[in-house]
Write a protein that holds these residues in place. Sequence first.
Motif, PDB file in Angstrom:
ATOM      1  N   ASP A   1       0.803  -1.227   0.000  1.00 24.15           N
ATOM      2  CA  ASP A   1       0.000   0.000   0.000  1.00 24.15           C
ATOM      3  C   ASP A   1       0.834   1.274   0.000  1.00 24.15           C
ATOM      4  OD1 ASP A   1      -2.451  -1.458   0.181  1.00 24.15           O
ATOM      5  OD2 ASP A   1      -2.001  -1.818   2.293  1.00 24.15           O
ATOM      6  N   PHE A   2       2.109   1.189   0.388  1.00 23.23           N
ATOM      7  CA  PHE A   2       2.945   2.396   0.374  1.00 23.23           C
ATOM      8  C   PHE A   2       4.420   2.016   0.397  1.00 23.23           C
ATOM      9  CE2 PHE A   2       2.150   1.532   4.882  1.00 23.23           C
ATOM     10  CZ  PHE A   2       3.421   1.613   5.430  1.00 23.23           C
ATOM     11  N   LEU A   3       5.256   2.944  -0.041  1.00 22.95           N
ATOM     12  CA  LEU A   3       6.715   2.802   0.029  1.00 22.95           C
ATOM     13  C   LEU A   3       7.297   4.060   0.656  1.00 22.95           C
ATOM     14  CD1 LEU A   3       6.045   1.200  -2.886  1.00 22.95           C
ATOM     15  CD2 LEU A   3       8.537   1.109  -2.924  1.00 22.95           C
ATOM     16  N   VAL A   4       8.269   3.880   1.546  1.00 27.21           N
ATOM     17  CA  VAL A   4       9.017   5.002   2.113  1.00 27.21           C
ATOM     18  C   VAL A   4      10.502   4.692   1.964  1.00 27.21           C
ATOM     19  CG1 VAL A   4       9.422   6.463   4.111  1.00 27.21           C
ATOM     20  CG2 VAL A   4       7.206   5.334   3.844  1.00 27.21           C
TER      21      VAL A   4
ATOM     22  N   THR B   1      13.648   8.748  -6.242  1.00 25.96           N
ATOM     23  CA  THR B   1      14.016   7.368  -6.570  1.00 25.96           C
ATOM     24  C   THR B   1      12.987   6.358  -6.067  1.00 25.96           C
ATOM     25  OG1 THR B   1      16.324   8.077  -6.422  1.00 25.96           O
ATOM     26  CG2 THR B   1      15.917   5.704  -6.417  1.00 25.96           C
ATOM     27  N   VAL B   2      12.287   6.690  -4.994  1.00 27.42           N
ATOM     28  CA  VAL B   2      11.301   5.754  -4.443  1.00 27.42           C
ATOM     29  C   VAL B   2      10.263   5.373  -5.495  1.00 27.42           C
ATOM     30  CG1 VAL B   2       9.788   7.580  -3.507  1.00 27.42           C
ATOM     31  CG2 VAL B   2       9.794   5.305  -2.456  1.00 27.42           C
ATOM     32  N   ASN B   3       9.962   6.303  -6.404  1.00 27.45           N
ATOM     33  CA  ASN B   3       8.972   6.006  -7.439  1.00 27.45           C
ATOM     34  C   ASN B   3       9.531   5.059  -8.496  1.00 27.45           C
ATOM     35  OD1 ASN B   3       6.897   7.878  -6.440  1.00 27.45           O
ATOM     36  ND2 ASN B   3       8.467   9.393  -6.871  1.00 27.45           N
ATOM     37  N   LEU B   4      10.821   5.174  -8.761  1.00 32.12           N
ATOM     38  CA  LEU B   4      11.448   4.269  -9.720  1.00 32.12           C
ATOM     39  C   LEU B   4      11.546   2.866  -9.127  1.00 32.12           C
ATOM     40  CD1 LEU B   4      14.185   6.727 -11.008  1.00 32.12           C
ATOM     41  CD2 LEU B   4      11.980   6.188 -12.045  1.00 32.12           C
TER      42      LEU B   4
ATOM     43  N   ILE C   1       4.630  -1.983  -8.642  1.00 29.40           N
ATOM     44  CA  ILE C   1       3.663  -1.506  -7.644  1.00 29.40           C
ATOM     45  C   ILE C   1       3.102  -0.174  -8.132  1.00 29.40           C
ATOM     46  CG2 ILE C   1       3.388  -0.720  -5.271  1.00 29.40           C
ATOM     47  CD1 ILE C   1       5.708  -2.606  -4.523  1.00 29.40           C
ATOM     48  N   ASP C   2       1.791  -0.101  -8.335  1.00 30.74           N
ATOM     49  CA  ASP C   2       1.173   1.094  -8.919  1.00 30.74           C
ATOM     50  C   ASP C   2       0.124   1.660  -7.968  1.00 30.74           C
ATOM     51  OD1 ASP C   2       0.691   3.039 -10.807  1.00 30.74           O
ATOM     52  OD2 ASP C   2      -0.621   1.796 -12.037  1.00 30.74           O
TER      53      ASP C   2
ATOM     54  N   ARG D   1      -0.295   9.770  -4.496  1.00 34.49           N
ATOM     55  CA  ARG D   1      -0.325   8.485  -5.178  1.00 34.49           C
ATOM     56  C   ARG D   1       0.578   8.474  -6.404  1.00 34.49           C
ATOM     57  NH1 ARG D   1      -6.322   6.336  -4.874  1.00 34.49           N
ATOM     58  NH2 ARG D   1      -5.866   6.316  -2.653  1.00 34.49           N
ATOM     59  N   PHE D   2       1.548   7.558  -6.380  1.00 37.61           N
ATOM     60  CA  PHE D   2       2.358   7.257  -7.558  1.00 37.61           C
ATOM     61  C   PHE D   2       1.457   6.584  -8.586  1.00 37.61           C
ATOM     62  CE2 PHE D   2       4.532   3.509  -9.440  1.00 37.61           C
ATOM     63  CZ  PHE D   2       5.320   4.168 -10.363  1.00 37.61           C
ATOM     64  N   SER D   3       1.499   7.067  -9.834  1.00 38.91           N
ATOM     65  CA  SER D   3       0.572   6.572 -10.852  1.00 38.91           C
ATOM     66  C   SER D   3       1.346   6.164 -12.095  1.00 38.91           C
ATOM     67  CB  SER D   3      -0.419   7.670 -11.233  1.00 38.91           C
ATOM     68  OG  SER D   3      -0.993   8.242 -10.094  1.00 38.91           O
ATOM     69  N   GLU D   4       0.647   5.651 -13.046  1.00 34.42           N
ATOM     70  CA  GLU D   4       1.194   5.477 -14.389  1.00 34.42           C
ATOM     71  C   GLU D   4       2.396   4.546 -14.416  1.00 34.42           C
ATOM     72  OE1 GLU D   4       0.008   8.073 -17.181  1.00 34.42           O
ATOM     73  OE2 GLU D   4      -1.619   7.570 -15.825  1.00 34.42           O
ATOM     74  N   LEU D   5       2.185   3.345 -13.896  1.00 31.15           N
ATOM     75  CA  LEU D   5       3.227   2.319 -13.905  1.00 31.15           C
ATOM     76  C   LEU D   5       3.850   2.191 -15.292  1.00 31.15           C
ATOM     77  CD1 LEU D   5       4.316   0.150 -11.899  1.00 31.15           C
ATOM     78  CD2 LEU D   5       2.705  -1.438 -12.914  1.00 31.15           C
ATOM     79  N   SER D   6       5.164   2.103 -15.335  1.00 31.79           N
ATOM     80  CA  SER D   6       5.941   1.866 -16.563  1.00 31.79           C
ATOM     81  C   SER D   6       6.013   3.064 -17.510  1.00 31.79           C
ATOM     82  CB  SER D   6       5.407   0.661 -17.361  1.00 31.79           C
ATOM     83  OG  SER D   6       5.413  -0.481 -16.561  1.00 31.79           O
ATOM     84  N   ARG D   7       5.333   4.162 -17.208  1.00 30.68           N
ATOM     85  CA  ARG D   7       5.419   5.317 -18.098  1.00 30.68           C
ATOM     86  C   ARG D   7       6.742   6.061 -17.876  1.00 30.68           C
ATOM     87  NH1 ARG D   7       1.844   7.764 -21.233  1.00 30.68           N
ATOM     88  NH2 ARG D   7       0.109   6.615 -20.302  1.00 30.68           N
TER      89      ARG D   7
END
Lengths: 337, 337
Positions: free
Chosen positions: A82-85, A98-101, A108-109, B198-204
């Motif tokens: 459900d979340f990343l930190v 970088t957490v999003n990468l 994980i979306d 919210r992180f969105s758009e996986l792989s974009r």
Amino acid sequence: MSPDAHIVSTGTALPGEPVDNEAIARRFGTDVASAEAFIGTRQRHFAVDLNTGQVTHTLTDLGAQACAQAMARADLEPRDVDFLVLGTSSPDALVPATVNLIADRLGIDQVSTYQLQSGCAGALQALDLACRLLDEEHLIGLVVGADVCVKHLVLDRNTNSVGRTGHVLFGDGDGAGAAVLASELVPGSIAVRRVLNRFSELSRTPGQVVRWFGAADLARPEQPVEQDHKAIAQRVPLLARQAMREVLGMTGWYQASVSYLLPPQLPGRVPQHVANELGLADVTEISCVADVGNAGNALPFFQLDLLRDRILAEERAVAIAIEPSKWIKAAVTLEGM
Amino acid sequence: MSPDAHIVSTGTALPGEPVDNEAIARRFGTDVASAEAFIGTRQRHFAVDLNTGQVTHTLTDLGAQACAQAMARADLEPRDVDFLVLGTSSPDALVPATVNLIADRLGIDQVSTYQLQSGCAGALQALDLACRLLDEEHLIGLVVGADVCVKHLVLDRNTNSVGRTGHVLFGDGDGAGAAVLASELVPGSIAVRRVLNRFSELSRTPGQVVRWFGAADLARPEQPVEQDHKAIAQRVPLLARQAMREVLGMTGWYQASVSYLLPPQLPGRVPQHVANELGLADVTEISCVADVGNAGNALPFFQLDLLRDRILAEERAVAIAIEPSKWIKAAVTLEGM
């Protein structure tokens, strides 16, 4: 802190083979013996090939690898998270965080992501934030601590830059650690009781500065890394004692009830000073810096990884991280389930 | 979210005098008319003297100034503040985190500090974290959003670097905004209902990348800033609509009950696309990017500063920030008290 937070699993990642002090001395013609006495680190891993200068791993690579191991050990799929930190001092770029990468790499979306910029205390800050994120829509999350020093690692032996960054080469290292955190109580997990994160030492000059350069700095860059070793050796043991006292007070624990200490992972003789200052006789100390190197925000997760193999139900542990940059004291109380 | 969180006061800081498009065109010999149509920003402030290249303000300077104003407006002393949270993409250094230097400048000691690394969404992430920090030992805190682009601002007109960073010069700007957050309900404050991040758009592919350089990058630095304007223009309106729908759903509000919209502060024609996409007829839009410039994480606080002068008790507002880096959608629901 509510709801309760439990460390269900841990994972770690180190780039390539370990690099020992002899290998570094051969590569750069420096003096091993004096350096070893000073730094107290036997080996470390680097996200760069020391011979070719080729970067082999990014922070994203290492963070995702540590998370994948923690997820596998907890039998989690990407959709369960459900979340990343992430806590780091050395992001791959300023933007995107970088957490999003890492989330992207793991598949994980549509989850909440946060990245804390900090020296070693960032690992416990990330754990603190993760505990506070647990609620009715955040049941399971990943907490990551990771650092890579390669962007400041000047490898050209023909310049005098190796001398300047010699302490980086010998003292530092690259790596990532992760933990799966859940509100649900799982047998064999480690409960997180309280987290201390406190800026201290008003008006005191920073003990460590790590700069970054922009396009406008390229012509006249400042010194990339500065450390006040004397101030660090003096202040860290005192701050460790304060952190210990304060986090025990917050938790309502007596020191005698603690079985394990995860002390600050600082180079050189500082760890011994810390142990002396804390006056701990009957606790088991869990450290990893000698074999992992000073991998910054990754280290508390490596210590947690070792703790998980040992801690029994109802046993208590305290982890302490002291960041000498602007003198941050951080600590967490943990209990076996 | 418990306990309740209330924005008691706001503060802002901009460096020096505003720099309009004509001034930039004179300085760099670029074409104002086409740039203006593209960027939609009339003026901005820079933390550097464009003529001498001298840096005039650090992130610490601007953040502390915005905090000091917010504290003065809430009649707070340094000892009243229990925590600080900063959201930024452009810290003064990697270590120490700038939030600690801001605390130090304000004379605030022994408090919890956190710094979130993020593009514009970091402002709402910081607000989210601050709301979650409010507890029995954290009653009052400072939330700060700040950015300075000067480290990537290459001012030498004899290189072609101005061309490369031209969008930075025209579109960006420097500044800081802050808010005092408290669990106690103060008449005239703004209650924070729910925060979406919210992180969105996986792989974009990322729509924006801002890099940093270390000592090892100086010889062959990569492109410092990259933006995919087409992807930004396409995706941001859609993500804004998603964010609006999701945060209203989380809060349990109908869109018709919302009086104010604080839309994403993006350059060029994107804001109009966003308004069209959201289909909002009867809301009052509160924007500031045309006069402040694209000061990243500072902008939502400038919008909050404007909202505070207008919102009445029981009136509702929604703020949205879309970060095109790795496609983060963030939003917050707010209510006048």
